[in-house]
Design an enzyme around this catalytic site. Structure first.
Site, PDB file in Angstrom:
ATOM      1  N   ASP A  95     -12.197   1.722 -18.687  1.00 26.76           N
ATOM      2  CA  ASP A  95     -11.599   2.388 -19.853  1.00 26.76           C
ATOM      3  C   ASP A  95     -11.283   1.372 -20.960  1.00 26.76           C
ATOM      4  O   ASP A  95     -11.949   0.343 -21.053  1.00 26.76           O
ATOM      5  CB  ASP A  95     -10.331   3.131 -19.376  1.00 26.76           C
TER       6      ASP A  95
ATOM      7  N   HIS B  19      -5.896   4.991 -24.980  1.00 25.00           N
ATOM      8  CA  HIS B  19      -6.676   5.851 -24.079  1.00 25.00           C
ATOM      9  C   HIS B  19      -6.572   5.408 -22.613  1.00 25.00           C
ATOM     10  O   HIS B  19      -6.277   6.214 -21.724  1.00 25.00           O
ATOM     11  CB  HIS B  19      -8.133   5.823 -24.542  1.00 25.00           C
TER      12      HIS B  19
ATOM     13  N   SER C 110     -11.480  13.581 -21.165  1.00 26.88           N
ATOM     14  CA  SER C 110     -10.961  12.278 -20.736  1.00 26.88           C
ATOM     15  C   SER C 110      -9.627  12.416 -20.018  1.00 26.88           C
ATOM     16  O   SER C 110      -9.294  11.587 -19.186  1.00 26.88           O
ATOM     17  CB  SER C 110     -10.734  11.378 -21.955  1.00 26.88           C
TER      18      SER C 110
END
Ligand SMILES: *[C@@H]1O[C@H](CO)[C@@H](O)[C@H](O)[C@H]1NC(C)=O
Ligand SMILES: *[C@@H]1O[C@H](CO)[C@@H](O)[C@H](O)[C@H]1NC(C)=O
Ligand SMILES: *[C@@H]1O[C@H](CO)[C@@H](O)[C@H](O)[C@H]1NC(C)=O
Ligand SMILES: *[C@@H]1O[C@H](CO)[C@@H](O)[C@H](O)[C@H]1NC(C)=O
Ligand SMILES: *[C@@H]1O[C@H](CO)[C@@H](O)[C@H](O)[C@H]1NC(C)=O
Ligand SMILES: *[C@@H]1O[C@H](CO)[C@@H](O)[C@H](O)[C@H]1NC(C)=O
Length: 750
Positions: free
Chosen positions: A159, A217, A537
């Site tokens: 990620d 994220h 996600s």
């Protein structure tokens, strides 16, 4: 800092995404020319395993593999440049091959060499909760005896990195990492602890960058999968509650591969190469390409294939390109490994935003608005609808601007306005709320017209508007499938049902990076420890977390068995999308039931190779997947639908055309030894489903038993649905092992 992350992970919003999307979507990092200035591109070269390397120590094996790669390369370089200068990565721990900068001519020469299996151009991928876990039925005060088991489970996150200072990653009370862990913490990262047990970064072959998350994220996904319980988390009071991951006792291994220009294939493969050797149990990969590609050209599929061979479950996100058919991008069927593709379903709370006009009228719109209270402002209309050029230089200080659908965040911010109302004309994505750098509310066309009429009618007096902060309300309609969630079918193999399963992915509260703003925009000065974002996600780490939860109870289960447990125990989604199973797969993941599924549909590497042969793969493609030149197909190559998959997809030619198909399946009893299961089927008008035999009696000698599912009939278009849903459920009175069946006309997918 560029503003990719929000786009990467969040569903692309109709508004704003435009202005920022361009460099993101075309965001292939320009390849550095080699030092000698020749025009090169990065290629991934898959090679055969170096047999000699097997007997050497890791360090020496690495050197031996590197010199093998250099020898191969030197043969095709013209002498003015050196092989080590061209190599970006050596893959030698779990995969075999290297990434290098090559000219077209060098690439073609290399392709013919002994030991080279195949060569592929690089690809750039995009990255694509308090309430969410309660919603899934995973109670917070679960069996406390669970924690020690969880301690042995390691989840690898591929990620954008991690923000270690978050309370969600405290290692309080956690013992040292399990003995199987062989990973490391980057020299440039001093924050590893007994929660974050490893952290590495990969950028253009350089592994000395910091794995610190600058985008949010990776921090968000990691805390959704395995964050500690943190009471009192919220985004400015929104979605307040205890933030926690599925397996708060599990360990996190961080592999940072995404930078502000995307996530490159050569970096991703290096992360897989390390993660597999490091000893992770589950890999969570919330990344995706633009469209599904052939498995042997899909780097996530290749990485996950190797993970599967080592017993590692890989969970991937399906993509945010719905609701069109065939928009799902991660579709390979090996194990939960690569196979769990996650669709987003809503939690049972919804975030709403309101606007109050000077005449007292309240207008409900769409946004995540968390700002100090704005109070009443004068309402102004920008004749250019707040387009970037039209607004350029105009000053609207202190006003709330009514904008058309051409608004951009940057333009509104530049005008000095205190807030904005933006028309959301196409009505898509109104089931998802975004944060904006400037207090902004999206309203449907009808409301936009009303506000304009109000403005016109009060010209003589002063029109006023107040943008209110958002509130959460209960949403009785949950679960449904978000419009942006990518839909099946699987373009590469119509006969494998995708997506596999659904999990919450809309308005998820989880930990955030202290370096990233709330909206992801540079002009947004707000920093928060927890943020609310949406996308597949966000669904992916929910499923990764449940896979880890199942692994904590059954450490020896194969990736296929773990996936089967999740799929066959999912709660069917009955309302919503006309695409049915192509939108939500088997349904919503159910963590508690997934631990004790009763029966599992298992599969091994050989079964997936058989599947690839049925798919028509040639020697080169097979070798690319497996890393072995001599990979052979079984003598009797069956059909793709023969793979022992826990669901069944039946693509048919057209409506009203008769069809009949057979699906052999084998189940393994993972429940009480002497169990007797009976098959129940559900079907739709015109579709016949039979199971032979329809009774399975397990015993100490018979732990696995086989049967055949026959699906036949003709498909009728009913009430604007695409196809027909059916199912097979094996029941022993205690366990219900459900396989969804979906019959659909595949010509709709172009
Ligand atoms: C690798 O990245 C570091 C920054 O982390 C930089 O200082 C160094 O010069 C880079 N090395 C190469 C070979 O590009
Ligand atoms: C550590 O990372 C920072 C930020 O990426 C970078 O500036 C620095 O050069 C790195 N240090 C080393 C020793 O590579
Ligand atoms: C508001 O007034 C503008 C001109 O000032 C006109 O173009 C527009 O149609 C009016 N809109 C409504 C909804 O009355
Ligand atoms: C195998 O298939 C690929 C993709 O269709 C093709 O490019 C390649 O030439 C084929 N190789 C062989 C040896 O047939
Ligand atoms: C095992 O199953 C097979 C076929 O399903 C059956 O013929 C055999 O009798 C079973 N053996 C035992 C010990 O139950
Ligand atoms: C189709 O829609 C009609 C009207 O909404 C409904 O009565 C009927 O039950 C539906 N048929 C099926 C097969 O769902």
């Amino acid at each position: 800092m560029a503003r990719t992350s929000l786009l990467l992970l969040a569903a692309l919003s109709v508004f704003f995404s435009h202005a920022y999307a361009i460099h993101t979507l075309d965001g292939a990092r320009p390849d550095k020319a080699a030092s000698d200035g020749v025009d090169t591109k990065v290629y991934i070269v898959f090679t055969e395993r170096q047999p000699a390397a097997a007997e050497l120590s890791e360090l020496h094996a690495g050197a031996s593999v590197a010199s093998f790669h250099h020898d191969l390369l030197s043969d095709v370089l013209d002498g003015s440049s050196s092989a080590p200068d061209r190599v970006v990565y050596h893959y030698s721990r779990s995969l075999h091959g290297f990434a290098a900068r090559l000219t077209e001519e060098e690439k073609n020469k290399l392709a013919g060499k002994d030991g080279v299996l195949s060569i592929h151009e690089k690809v750039v991928y995009r990255p694509q909760t308090t309430r969410s876990w309660d919603f899934l039925g995973l109670p917070q005060q679960n069996d406390p005896t669970r924690l020690p088991f969880e301690n042995d489970v390691i989840i690898g996150m591929i990620d954008t990195g991690i923000w270690p200072e978050s309370d969600s990653f405290s290692d309080e009370g956690l013992p040292p990492p399990p003995a199987k862990w062989k990973g490391v913490c980057s020299k440039n990262f001093t924050s590893c602890n007994n929660k974050i047990i490893g952290a590495r970064a990969y950028k253009d072959g350089n592994t000395t960058w910091s794995p610190l998350d600058l985008e949010g994220h990776g921090t968000h996904t990691a805390s959704t999968a395995a964050g500690r319980a943190v009471p009192g988390a919220s985004l400015g009071g929104l979605a307040a509650g205890t933030a926690r991951g599925a397996v708060p006792g599990a360990r996190l291994a961080i592999y940072k591969v995404c930078w502000d220009d995307g996530c490159s294939s050569e970096d991703i493969l290096a992360a897989f190469d390390d993660a597999i050797a490091d000893g992770v149990d589950v890999l969570s990969v919330s990344l995706g390409g633009m469209i599904a590609v052939d498995y042997s050209s899909d780097y996530l599929a290749i990485g996950a294939f190797h993970a599967m061979r080592h017993g590692i479950v890989t969970s991937v996100s399906g993509g945010n390109d719905g609701p069109g058919l065939g928009t799902i991008s991660n579709v390979s069927p090996w194990t939960i490994s690569n196979t769990i593709v996650v669709a987003a379903t809503s939690t049972d709370r919804k975030i709403i935003s309101e606007l109050v006009l000077g005449n007292g009228k309240r207008i409900v719109g769409n946004a995540i608005t968390v700002f100090p209270n704005l109070g009443k402002r004068s309402l102004l209309v920008d004749p250019g609808k707040c387009g970037e050029e039209e607004l350029g230089g105009k000053r609207y200080k202190g006003a709330v601007l009514l904008c058309g659908d051409r608004a951009t965040e940057r333009a509104i911010h530049g005008s000095g306005a205190d807030g904005a109302i933006v028309a959301s004309l196409d009505g898509d994505n109104d089931d998802i709320a975004f944060s904006y750098a400037v207090p902004t509310i999206l309203v449907p066309e009808k409301q936009y017209d009303y506000i304009l009429a109000y403005y016109n009618s009060t010209k003589t007096r002063l029109p006023m508007a107040t943008v209110m902060n958002s509130a959460t309300v209960m949403d009785a309609a949950a679960p449904s499938v978000a419009s942006f969630s990518s839909r099946g079918p699987n373009r590469i193999t119509f006969g494998i049902l995708k997506p596999d399963i659904s999990a919450p992915g809309v308005d998820i509260l989880a930990a955030w990076s202290g370096q990233a703003s709330v909206s992801g925009a540079e002009i947004d000065g707000r920093r928060v420890p927890y943020n609310i974002i949406s996308g597949t996600s966000m669904a992916c780490p929910h499923v990764s977390g449940v896979a880890a939860y199942v692994k904590s109870v059954h450490p020896d289960w194969s990736p296929a068995a773990v996936m089967s447990a999740l799929v066959t125990t999912a709660t069917p989604v009955t309302s919503g999308a006309p695409e049915a199973e192509l939108a939500y797969g088997a349904g919503q993941v159910n963590p508690l039931r997934a631990r004790y599924p009763g029966l599992v549909y298992d599969a091994s590497e050989g079964d997936y190779i058989g599947f690839l042969c049925a798919q028509g793969y040639n020697k080169t493609q097979l070798a690319t997947m497996t890393g072995k030149a001599g990979t052979k197909c079984p003598a009797d190559t069956g059909a793709v639908g023969d793979l022992n998959y826990p669901s069944i997809a039946v693509p048919v030619l057209n409506y009203g055309v008769g069809f009949a198909a057979e699906f052999p399946r084998t189940v393994t009893n993972v429940g009480p030894t002497d169990s007797v299961y009976h098959a129940k089927v559900t079907s739709a008008p015109g579709i016949k489903v039979t199971v032979t035999p329809d009774e399975l009696a397990f015993s100490a000698d018979n732990k696995t038993l086989s049967f055949t599912v026959r699906v036949s009939g003709s498909l009728a278009p009913v009430n604007s649905t695409l196809g027909a849903s059916a199912s097979v459920v094996w029941s022993d009175g205690r366990h219900e092992v459900r396989s969804p069946i979906y019959v659909f006309v595949h010509k709709h997918v172009m």
